[in-house]
Design a protein around this motif. Sequence first.
Motif, PDB file in Angstrom:
ATOM      1  N   MET A  22       0.828  -1.206   0.000  1.00 50.42           N
ATOM      2  CA  MET A  22       0.000   0.000   0.000  1.00 50.42           C
ATOM      3  C   MET A  22       0.863   1.256   0.000  1.00 50.42           C
ATOM      4  O   MET A  22       0.616   2.191  -0.782  1.00 50.42           O
ATOM      5  CB  MET A  22      -0.925   0.002   1.224  1.00 50.42           C
ATOM      6  CG  MET A  22      -2.063  -0.980   1.158  1.00 50.42           C
ATOM      7  SD  MET A  22      -3.102  -0.892   2.644  1.00 50.42           S
ATOM      8  CE  MET A  22      -3.506   0.848   2.684  1.00 50.42           C
ATOM      9  N   ILE A  23       1.861   1.289   0.872  1.00 50.63           N
ATOM     10  CA  ILE A  23       2.718   2.478   0.957  1.00 50.63           C
ATOM     11  C   ILE A  23       3.454   2.695  -0.360  1.00 50.63           C
ATOM     12  O   ILE A  23       3.560   3.827  -0.847  1.00 50.63           O
ATOM     13  CB  ILE A  23       3.705   2.340   2.130  1.00 50.63           C
ATOM     14  CG1 ILE A  23       2.939   2.375   3.456  1.00 50.63           C
ATOM     15  CG2 ILE A  23       4.752   3.453   2.092  1.00 50.63           C
ATOM     16  CD1 ILE A  23       3.786   2.057   4.660  1.00 50.63           C
ATOM     17  N   GLY A  24       3.972   1.612  -0.937  1.00 49.61           N
ATOM     18  CA  GLY A  24       4.653   1.737  -2.230  1.00 49.61           C
ATOM     19  C   GLY A  24       3.740   2.291  -3.307  1.00 49.61           C
ATOM     20  O   GLY A  24       4.132   3.170  -4.082  1.00 49.61           O
ATOM     21  N   GLY A  25       2.504   1.789  -3.367  1.00 49.36           N
ATOM     22  CA  GLY A  25       1.557   2.280  -4.357  1.00 49.36           C
ATOM     23  C   GLY A  25       1.196   3.738  -4.148  1.00 49.36           C
ATOM     24  O   GLY A  25       1.090   4.512  -5.108  1.00 49.36           O
ATOM     25  N   ILE A  26       1.005   4.133  -2.883  1.00 44.61           N
ATOM     26  CA  ILE A  26       0.648   5.523  -2.589  1.00 44.61           C
ATOM     27  C   ILE A  26       1.788   6.460  -2.967  1.00 44.61           C
ATOM     28  O   ILE A  26       1.583   7.505  -3.601  1.00 44.61           O
ATOM     29  CB  ILE A  26       0.279   5.670  -1.104  1.00 44.61           C
ATOM     30  CG1 ILE A  26      -1.023   4.932  -0.809  1.00 44.61           C
ATOM     31  CG2 ILE A  26       0.150   7.139  -0.720  1.00 44.61           C
ATOM     32  CD1 ILE A  26      -1.362   4.837   0.661  1.00 44.61           C
ATOM     33  N   VAL A  27       3.012   6.092  -2.591  1.00 42.82           N
ATOM     34  CA  VAL A  27       4.168   6.948  -2.891  1.00 42.82           C
ATOM     35  C   VAL A  27       4.362   7.086  -4.392  1.00 42.82           C
ATOM     36  O   VAL A  27       4.582   8.197  -4.913  1.00 42.82           O
ATOM     37  CB  VAL A  27       5.440   6.381  -2.222  1.00 42.82           C
ATOM     38  CG1 VAL A  27       6.679   7.117  -2.718  1.00 42.82           C
ATOM     39  CG2 VAL A  27       5.335   6.488  -0.709  1.00 42.82           C
ATOM     40  N   ILE A  28       4.267   5.981  -5.114  1.00 36.44           N
ATOM     41  CA  ILE A  28       4.456   6.037  -6.568  1.00 36.44           C
ATOM     42  C   ILE A  28       3.360   6.869  -7.222  1.00 36.44           C
ATOM     43  O   ILE A  28       3.629   7.686  -8.111  1.00 36.44           O
ATOM     44  CB  ILE A  28       4.476   4.612  -7.151  1.00 36.44           C
ATOM     45  CG1 ILE A  28       5.757   3.881  -6.729  1.00 36.44           C
ATOM     46  CG2 ILE A  28       4.375   4.639  -8.681  1.00 36.44           C
ATOM     47  CD1 ILE A  28       5.781   2.421  -7.077  1.00 36.44           C
ATOM     48  N   SER A  29       2.120   6.685  -6.791  1.00 38.66           N
ATOM     49  CA  SER A  29       1.018   7.421  -7.411  1.00 38.66           C
ATOM     50  C   SER A  29       1.097   8.914  -7.144  1.00 38.66           C
ATOM     51  O   SER A  29       0.619   9.718  -7.945  1.00 38.66           O
ATOM     52  CB  SER A  29      -0.326   6.868  -6.917  1.00 38.66           C
ATOM     53  OG  SER A  29      -0.480   7.088  -5.526  1.00 38.66           O
ATOM     54  N   LEU A  30       1.710   9.310  -6.018  1.00 39.84           N
ATOM     55  CA  LEU A  30       1.805  10.728  -5.686  1.00 39.84           C
ATOM     56  C   LEU A  30       3.041  11.400  -6.252  1.00 39.84           C
ATOM     57  O   LEU A  30       3.010  12.589  -6.581  1.00 39.84           O
ATOM     58  CB  LEU A  30       1.785  10.908  -4.156  1.00 39.84           C
ATOM     59  CG  LEU A  30       0.479  10.564  -3.440  1.00 39.84           C
ATOM     60  CD1 LEU A  30       0.648  10.723  -1.935  1.00 39.84           C
ATOM     61  CD2 LEU A  30      -0.678  11.419  -3.945  1.00 39.84           C
ATOM     62  N   LEU A  31       4.135  10.661  -6.375  1.00 43.71           N
ATOM     63  CA  LEU A  31       5.404  11.267  -6.760  1.00 43.71           C
ATOM     64  C   LEU A  31       5.792  11.031  -8.209  1.00 43.71           C
ATOM     65  O   LEU A  31       6.649  11.744  -8.735  1.00 43.71           O
ATOM     66  CB  LEU A  31       6.536  10.760  -5.851  1.00 43.71           C
ATOM     67  CG  LEU A  31       6.391  11.040  -4.353  1.00 43.71           C
ATOM     68  CD1 LEU A  31       7.619  10.545  -3.605  1.00 43.71           C
ATOM     69  CD2 LEU A  31       6.167  12.534  -4.102  1.00 43.71           C
ATOM     70  N   VAL A  32       5.206  10.043  -8.846  1.00 41.55           N
ATOM     71  CA  VAL A  32       5.586   9.702 -10.223  1.00 41.55           C
ATOM     72  C   VAL A  32       4.424  10.038 -11.145  1.00 41.55           C
ATOM     73  O   VAL A  32       3.284   9.627 -10.906  1.00 41.55           O
ATOM     74  CB  VAL A  32       5.957   8.211 -10.346  1.00 41.55           C
ATOM     75  CG1 VAL A  32       6.372   7.882 -11.775  1.00 41.55           C
ATOM     76  CG2 VAL A  32       7.073   7.855  -9.376  1.00 41.55           C
ATOM     77  N   ALA A  33       4.713  10.780 -12.213  1.00 39.25           N
ATOM     78  CA  ALA A  33       3.696  11.172 -13.183  1.00 39.25           C
ATOM     79  C   ALA A  33       3.888  10.402 -14.482  1.00 39.25           C
ATOM     80  O   ALA A  33       5.014  10.076 -14.859  1.00 39.25           O
ATOM     81  CB  ALA A  33       3.769  12.675 -13.454  1.00 39.25           C
ATOM     82  N   GLY A  34       2.790  10.122 -15.146  1.00 40.67           N
ATOM     83  CA  GLY A  34       2.854   9.429 -16.423  1.00 40.67           C
ATOM     84  C   GLY A  34       2.702   7.928 -16.267  1.00 40.67           C
ATOM     85  O   GLY A  34       3.263   7.329 -15.344  1.00 40.67           O
ATOM     86  N   ALA A  35       1.930   7.319 -17.166  1.00 41.64           N
ATOM     87  CA  ALA A  35       1.645   5.893 -17.058  1.00 41.64           C
ATOM     88  C   ALA A  35       2.910   5.055 -17.167  1.00 41.64           C
ATOM     89  O   ALA A  35       3.134   4.139 -16.364  1.00 41.64           O
ATOM     90  CB  ALA A  35       0.633   5.483 -18.131  1.00 41.64           C
ATOM     91  N   ALA A  36       3.744   5.336 -18.155  1.00 42.29           N
ATOM     92  CA  ALA A  36       4.954   4.533 -18.358  1.00 42.29           C
ATOM     93  C   ALA A  36       5.891   4.638 -17.167  1.00 42.29           C
ATOM     94  O   ALA A  36       6.459   3.636 -16.706  1.00 42.29           O
ATOM     95  CB  ALA A  36       5.661   4.972 -19.636  1.00 42.29           C
ATOM     96  N   ARG A  37       6.059   5.838 -16.635  1.00 45.61           N
ATOM     97  CA  ARG A  37       6.949   6.015 -15.489  1.00 45.61           C
ATOM     98  C   ARG A  37       6.397   5.310 -14.251  1.00 45.61           C
ATOM     99  O   ARG A  37       7.158   4.729 -13.465  1.00 45.61           O
ATOM    100  CB  ARG A  37       7.150   7.498 -15.196  1.00 45.61           C
ATOM    101  CG  ARG A  37       7.922   8.258 -16.270  1.00 45.61           C
ATOM    102  CD  ARG A  37       8.223   9.673 -15.811  1.00 45.61           C
ATOM    103  NE  ARG A  37       8.900  10.441 -16.838  1.00 45.61           N
ATOM    104  CZ  ARG A  37       8.296  11.180 -17.749  1.00 45.61           C
ATOM    105  NH1 ARG A  37       6.961  11.263 -17.759  1.00 45.61           N
ATOM    106  NH2 ARG A  37       8.987  11.842 -18.651  1.00 45.61           N
TER     107      ARG A  37
END
Length: 200
Positions: A22-37
């Motif tokens: 969950m934490i990994g998904g939340i951090v990635i969704s908030l800090l990383v933009a763009g589908a490929a990234r």
Amino acid sequence: MRVPTCGSGLAAASFPLTMGGMIGGIVISLLVAGAARRLAALAGFAVAAGLGLTLVLQSWFEYLQGDFWINAAAMGLSVLATASFIVGCKSLLGAKGIGVGAVITMFVANPISSATTPWQFLTEPWGQIGQFFVPGASNWLIRSLSYFPDANLAPQWWILIGWTAVGVVLTLTAHARAAAATPAPHAQRDDEPREEVSVA
């Protein structure tokens, strides 16, 4: 005898495993933009988490038994399935998608995952239903790899792959929808007046 210790250790590790995804998904969704990234970040996170968790639980505490790399793949896929679902919900629904993904994972799937007791001990049909969510499938898979390596674990692998695919599809769908909603650059029509260009 290490079996009781290993069993209790795996049960204790089930909650951090869910929280880590969950934490990994939340951090990635908030800090990383763009589908490929985001998909690339999910893949990197899964590899790092799978290796790190297996190194600690198998090489250090000796809670896990069997092949290191298969256990690492199971750990990595478990956190990937949760993180991918969270990222997909966030991509499609915006900020409230994090809440939706967290509620489904933590308050629906985790209590019926049978992490500490066999699913047959839960009230029917919740024990069976829980095995089709990520926490239930991952706990069953990781436990069985240590204690029942010859059992047919294909359903658990495919359940985790399926949840990962759901997250990927949600992420790509949100990206495609956003791209379709972006207005195209204004093209000049033939009937629109054209500016005269003077050459000095």
